[in-house]
Scaffold this active site. Structure first.
Site, mmCIF file in Angstrom:
data_model
loop_
_atom_site.group_PDB
_atom_site.id
_atom_site.type_symbol
_atom_site.label_atom_id
_atom_site.label_comp_id
_atom_site.label_asym_id
_atom_site.label_seq_id
_atom_site.Cartn_x
_atom_site.Cartn_y
_atom_site.Cartn_z
ATOM 1 N N GLY A 71 43.583 27.033 -92.684
ATOM 2 C CA GLY A 71 42.385 27.076 -93.040
ATOM 3 C C GLY A 71 42.251 26.118 -94.084
ATOM 4 N N ASN A 148 35.685 36.280 -98.409
ATOM 5 C CA ASN A 148 36.739 36.950 -98.080
ATOM 6 C C ASN A 148 37.200 38.053 -98.865
ATOM 7 O OD1 ASN A 148 36.931 34.378 -99.688
ATOM 8 N ND2 ASN A 148 39.118 35.267 -100.165
ATOM 9 N N GLN A 176 36.899 33.197 -92.271
ATOM 10 C CA GLN A 176 36.965 34.820 -92.421
ATOM 11 C C GLN A 176 36.037 35.280 -91.462
ATOM 12 O OE1 GLN A 176 39.314 37.273 -93.179
ATOM 13 N NE2 GLN A 176 39.519 36.137 -95.017
ATOM 14 N N HIS A 198 45.650 32.536 -88.136
ATOM 15 C CA HIS A 198 46.154 33.867 -88.429
ATOM 16 C C HIS A 198 45.279 34.852 -89.265
ATOM 17 C CE1 HIS A 198 46.405 33.473 -93.108
ATOM 18 N NE2 HIS A 198 45.857 32.234 -92.743
ATOM 19 N N CYS A 322 45.235 35.553 -102.902
ATOM 20 C CA CYS A 322 45.522 33.946 -103.392
ATOM 21 C C CYS A 322 45.569 34.026 -104.879
ATOM 22 C CB CYS A 322 44.658 32.869 -103.057
ATOM 23 S SG CYS A 322 44.597 32.887 -101.364
HETATM 24 C C1 LIG Z 1 42.392 32.636 -95.965
HETATM 25 C C2 LIG Z 1 41.153 31.716 -96.245
HETATM 26 C C3 LIG Z 1 41.482 30.577 -96.352
HETATM 27 C C4 LIG Z 1 43.019 29.875 -96.482
HETATM 28 O O1 LIG Z 1 43.529 29.550 -95.086
HETATM 29 P P1 LIG Z 1 44.926 29.381 -94.791
HETATM 30 O O2 LIG Z 1 44.940 29.521 -93.418
HETATM 31 O O3 LIG Z 1 45.509 30.419 -95.586
HETATM 32 O O4 LIG Z 1 45.129 28.281 -95.619
HETATM 33 C C5 LIG Z 1 40.217 29.914 -96.501
HETATM 34 N N1 LIG Z 1 39.250 30.257 -96.733
HETATM 35 C C6 LIG Z 1 38.954 31.608 -96.566
HETATM 36 C C7 LIG Z 1 37.555 32.229 -96.632
HETATM 37 C C8 LIG Z 1 39.795 32.295 -96.251
HETATM 38 O O5 LIG Z 1 39.695 33.746 -96.062
#
Ligand SMILES: *Cc1c(COP(=O)(O)O)cnc(C)c1O
Length: 390
Positions: A71, A148, A176, A198, A322
């Site tokens: 993402g 998120n 998300q 994921h 994060c």
């Molecule tokens: C998890 C997430 C990301 C980042 O995705 P990754 O696959 O971990 O790089 C970005 N934006 C939102 C809203 C997320 O929940």
């Protein structure tokens, strides 16, 4: 000990059906999809089938889907890759994922101008504020779909109409929300949309970006001709196959899962409200992802609740995954003007396809005594009791 995973917004367990679909591509089907011989050609067919499945959940054309590694990469590509002559102003919000906010900050050091719009107490942006921020040189509006940390769903369709009216590109970070609520690109009115495997019971290491036809983009990774020159590098074939399968399952289950997860999330919310005093909901009461419940437990530290729940086998999160590890209060909750001491008592419970009602029962059994014990030890709680004359 019972194990209850309620941190699905950080990552989700792989669906066994997804693993099964991926297995041949980790074993005998190893070819490079760019190869002209039959080892490659058979894989190319499978990769394109997976692309169709990803496109389908977005109501997009498969040609508009570019596979990435995650993402974060998709979001980076949306912001760094988009271009239009004489335009270097980006509009975003204060509650975006760090991979959007930090990319914006990076672009600011490279001559871009960024406007960070505010949110209300529910964490919702105001489309009017976005419209008022549009200038002659506005290149892109980027506003996330489902948040998120708090789950609040943003008025993407309305913002899409504004962007279109002003001829500005519009990106949404739907990492998300894809697979949990409808995310058809034409309904949302976006030019660009990010998603990741994921977060919807697919594998890690695979993401995608939807790029509407005629949107001009620079690649983030130059080199080979893969992904029609929009993202070089040999494809993550097992990841792509798993991602396609995960989208297919999510699409198939969405209607039922939306109802089921909303119902068990509400049981958790109601149970906490009944059993524990001095708590509050963070986020929009109804216009929220079915997976997400963020609550503040006053007079306790979220961090110590997390650790004590972990000792009981329950996995949750404080703020964004994060930013945990640091004690910085969540930028999302801060933007909602929640006082720092209440932010410090916040916990995020996030549900997924493999959670059952009995997981909630277990949390409602172990959480109240933990909160009570923590409060007994808290000086803030002592003060509070004195003030209340107890
Ligand atoms: C998890 C997430 C990301 C980042 O995705 P990754 O696959 O971990 O790089 C970005 N934006 C939102 C809203 C997320 O929940």
């Amino acid at each position: 000990m019972k194990k209850v995973y309620l941190d699905n917004n950080a990552t989700t367990p792989l669906d066994p059906e997804v693993l099964e679909a991926m297995m041949p591509f980790l074993k005998e089907d190893f070819g490079n999809p760019s190869s002209v011989h039959q080892f490659g050609r058979t894989i190319r067919v499978k990769v394109e089938e997976a692309r169709e499945k990803v496109a389908e959940i977005l109501g997009a054309d498969p040609l508009e889907i570019v596979f990435t590694s995650c993402g974060s990469e998709s979001n980076n590509m949306a912001l760094k890759g988009i271009y239009k002559k004489n335009c270097n102003h980006i509009i975003t919000s204060q509650i975006e994922h760090p991979c959007i906010i930090e990319t914006c900050q990076f672009l600011e050091t490279h001559g871009y101008e960024v406007t960070y719009v505010s949110v209300d107490k529910y964490g919702t942006v105001n489309p009017q504020e976005i419209e008022e921020s549009i200038k002659e040189n506005t290149l892109l509006i980027t506003i996330m779909h489902g948040n998120n940390e708090i789950g609040t769903i943003q008025p993407i369709k309305e913002i899409g109409e504004i962007a279109k009216r002003h001829g500005v590109y519009f990106h949404t970070d739907a990492v998300q929300s894809v697979g949990k609520v409808p995310t058809k690109v034409d309904d949302l009115g976006v030019n660009l949309l990010s998603l990741a495997g994921h977060k919807l019971h697919g594998p890690k290491g695979i993401g995608a970006i939807y790029i509407r036809k005629k949107t001009r983009m620079h690649p983030l990774i130059s080199g080979g001709h893969q992904e029609r020159k929009r993202r070089a590098g040999t494809e993550n074939v097992p990841g792509i196959i798993g991602f396609g399968k995960a989208c297919e399952i999510a699409q198939r289950e969405m209607e039922n899962e939306l109802k089921r997860l909303t119902s068990i999330r509400e049981s958790l919310f109601k149970g906490i409200m009944e059993k524990i005093p001095h708590v509050q909901l963070n986020g929009h009461p109804t216009n929220r992802l079915p997976t997400t419940l963020n609550m503040s437990f006053k007079y306790v530290e979220g961090e110590s609740l997390l650790i004590n729940l972990d000792l009981k086998g329950v996995a949750v999160s404080t703020g964004s995954a994060c930013s945990s590890g640091s004690l910085e209060p969540s930028h999302v909750l801060l933007a909602m003007k929640i006082p720092p001491e209440i932010i410090h008592g916040s916990l995020r419970f996030s549900l997924g396809r493999f959670n059952k009602e009995e997981d909630i029962d277990y949390v409602l059994e172990v959480l109240p005594p933990i909160v009570e014990k923590m409060r007994e030890m808290s000086p803030l709680w002592e003060e509070k009791k004195t003030v209340m004359g107890k």
